[in-house]
Scaffold this active site. Structure first.
Site, PDB file in Angstrom:
ATOM      1  N   THR A  72      35.485  42.362  52.984  1.00  0.00           N
ATOM      2  CA  THR A  72      36.662  41.757  52.355  1.00  0.00           C
ATOM      3  C   THR A  72      37.840  41.820  53.318  1.00  0.00           C
ATOM      4  OG1 THR A  72      35.844  42.324  50.164  1.00  0.00           O
ATOM      5  CG2 THR A  72      38.206  41.882  50.345  1.00  0.00           C
ATOM      6  N   GLY A 123      38.262  36.274  43.535  1.00  0.00           N
ATOM      7  CA  GLY A 123      38.028  36.530  44.951  1.00  0.00           C
ATOM      8  C   GLY A 123      37.606  37.964  45.184  1.00  0.00           C
ATOM      9  N   GLU A 124      38.012  38.526  46.321  1.00  0.00           N
ATOM     10  CA  GLU A 124      37.693  39.912  46.719  1.00  0.00           C
ATOM     11  C   GLU A 124      36.230  40.098  47.124  1.00  0.00           C
ATOM     12  OE1 GLU A 124      38.692  42.766  43.696  1.00  0.00           O
ATOM     13  OE2 GLU A 124      40.795  42.209  43.608  1.00  0.00           O
ATOM     14  N   GLY A 125      35.364  39.124  46.792  1.00  0.00           N
ATOM     15  CA  GLY A 125      33.925  39.280  46.987  1.00  0.00           C
ATOM     16  C   GLY A 125      33.203  39.494  45.665  1.00  0.00           C
TER      17      GLY A 125
END
Lengths: 351, 351
Positions: free
Chosen positions: A64, A317-319
């Site tokens: 990230t 998001g963030e993964g």
């Protein structure tokens, strides 16, 4: 572009001749032909990427990348830029969504400062590869110089190489950066290409007025930088972001190592788009994890003829999407590796 | 219907008053409000089902019911009926898709003979609750007597109670039975209600001619049994299946214990439909795992206003979709339980 040549030249096209043998094996497992749908396709892609008919699963990692955006000063986000470093600290202490999901799925998480404005003092466990303290405001000039963009791409390539050396077999992308749907939409508009309005959404949650303003800011950014939008690399530098360039580099580097990459949401897709425009073969190394609730993401998939694995109305998001999709990809590979065949189980075939 | 009263009366409606507190907690986690979409909804449902704002996760189990179908003699399937016992043996030896996915997700699997024609001699590890050696041919009369259907439902209720006593916190459904898309489509047509053609698909993979024949067989079955289709229970007996009645019982029994149930694919959805028609509150206890590639399943979801968690073109049954969805549901509950709040992490809120 020229300076990326060694990175791009390292990416081999996948060998599609293996596909017949892969499909024959899948068809011989104790289930009606094709009845596991996407799981079978994921297994086949995993085999093609890794160039084998006997795929192995190993460790998983999500990288990230965090970065700030000069264009956030234009008021394009619902949150202040101070949230970028705050969320980096949160990720390092294990309190963010990606920490919970990475642990749930059994994924190792790396958080990389590639361009946060804050010095992030005392943030232990952080991978420090800051190229610049946030991008410049792209609505009045390029977000990054080409030199800075190259450096950010190289950070990603380095981390992909490190992952390959660490025995990672499935690599995921992630992002953190207040304001980063703005450059992502700009990249999509320029590289798909399509109108700005089509690929611009509410990000973390802006109202109608601010959405209209955001579209204007993106249109102005593309206009101001129009002389720099002639190729995908200079476009990435001009209207991209440091974390986006980092993700782009991670993808390019992973493809060069035949390491399957799971692309997270809208921001990661914009980075993947840049990578695919830089190198045609890259596309075959990517799993697109999910369709974000961010408005532009559905357009992205439609125009590129891609289908994401999950569709869970997520837009964080963030993964987080990459983590969930990794579980499904591994399920497909395990189906390929572990199921009985009609012969071995003594099951009759179709009449 | 009257004889099911004690089972149906045990099902409490969920207490929606908890929802405000649940949503307030989700909104206070370090992410934009609603940005984890379906994961947040799944967590909220899990809390409501179990009647708590501090949900616990424990062990998971999938119960896969196997049964044969007299109507298979009409040539409605691509595979011969001998595949039902063969696949039961395959599941017991760990070679079927559900074994691979159950192990991958960390789910305990129970395989139940509730109505396989074969005696299944020597099948160790099988739960033996055979009500009847396959249903009768529903195209010339009822598939089961009401007594047989009650017995099959009770098998499911018993297994739900056993799961609750074993500390299971997430229960999944599964099916195995050559020919079972035929009664499932009949149940959907009668209980949604809609036309047979709308909810009839290719099952394990029949061609156009056989699909047309299958539709005719289902239409004849509904006609022959028309005097028995006055209520959901007698409909289930007349045009259902033993494994379908077992799944219906599992769902009813689980709801009575406030145990969340993950409904697998098309066959399990037909069973869930019968359960929802028998008891209005049941709906709130169900997670619909995925949209099957079997044609009728999309119609089922549309008409019932339900949205499945996954859409992976799968059409295998066995509990395979339930297994994958369990991972996503648990992800949602973990998000609820393990993420930091804005306060605790020192993250700024929306501007």
């Amino acid at each position: 572009m020229e300076r990326l040549k060694p990175i791009l030249d390292a990416i081999p096209p996948v060998d599609r001749r293996l596909e017949t043998e892969i499909r024959a094996h899948l068809d011989n497992l104790t289930k009606p032909v094709g009845s596991l749908g996407t799981l079978e396709d994921l297994a086949a892609s995993y085999c093609l990427i890794t160039g084998t008919v006997t795929p192995k699963l190993g460790k998983k990692r999500i990288v990230t990348f965090a970065g700030d955006h000069g264009v956030a000063a234009e008021g394009v986000s619902a949150y202040p830029s101070e949230v970028t470093p705050q969320m980096v600290y949160n990720m390092i202490s294990g309190g963010a969504a990606i920490n919970v999901l990475a642990k749930h799925i059994g994924v190792d998480l790396q958080v990389v400062d590639i361009g946060v404005a804050d010095p992030l003092e005392g943030a232990s466990g952080l991978i420090r590869r800051k190229v610049k303290s946030g991008t410049d405001n792209m609505s009045s000039g390029p977000a990054m110089s080409e030199e800075e963009a190259i450096q950010a791409i190289r950070v990603g390539v380095d981390l992909a190489n490190a992952a390959a050396e660490d025995g990672i077999t499935l690599l995921g992308t992630g992002d953190m950066g207040i304001g980063n749907t703005t450059p992502s939409s700009a990249l999509c508009a320029s590289l798909i290409p399509c109108s700005v309005a089509e690929v611009t959404g509410r990000g973390t949650g802006i109202d109608d007025d601010r959405l209209e303003h955001k579209i204007t800011v993106i249109e102005r950014s593309l206009e101001v930088n129009s002389h720099l939008l002639s190729d995908p690399f200079s476009t990435l530098a001009a209207v991209g972001g440091l974390e986006i360039a980092g993700i782009c580099g991670l993808i390019l580097g992973a493809a060069g190592r035949r390491l399957p990459v799971v692309v997270d949401g809208f921001i990661s897709s914009a980075a993947a788009l840049a990578a695919m425009r830089l190198s045609e073969p890259v596309r075959d190394y990517l799993f697109f994890s999910h369709c974000s609730a961010e408005a532009g993401h559905r357009i992205f998939y439609e125009r590129l003829g891609l289908r994401p694995i999950l569709d869970l109305d997520m837009r964080l998001g963030e993964g987080t999407g990459a983590a969930l999709a990794m579980n499904v990809i591994e399920a497909g590979v395990k189906i390929y590796n572990e199921m009985a065949t009609f012969d071995s189980a003594g099951v009759s075939g179709k009449e």
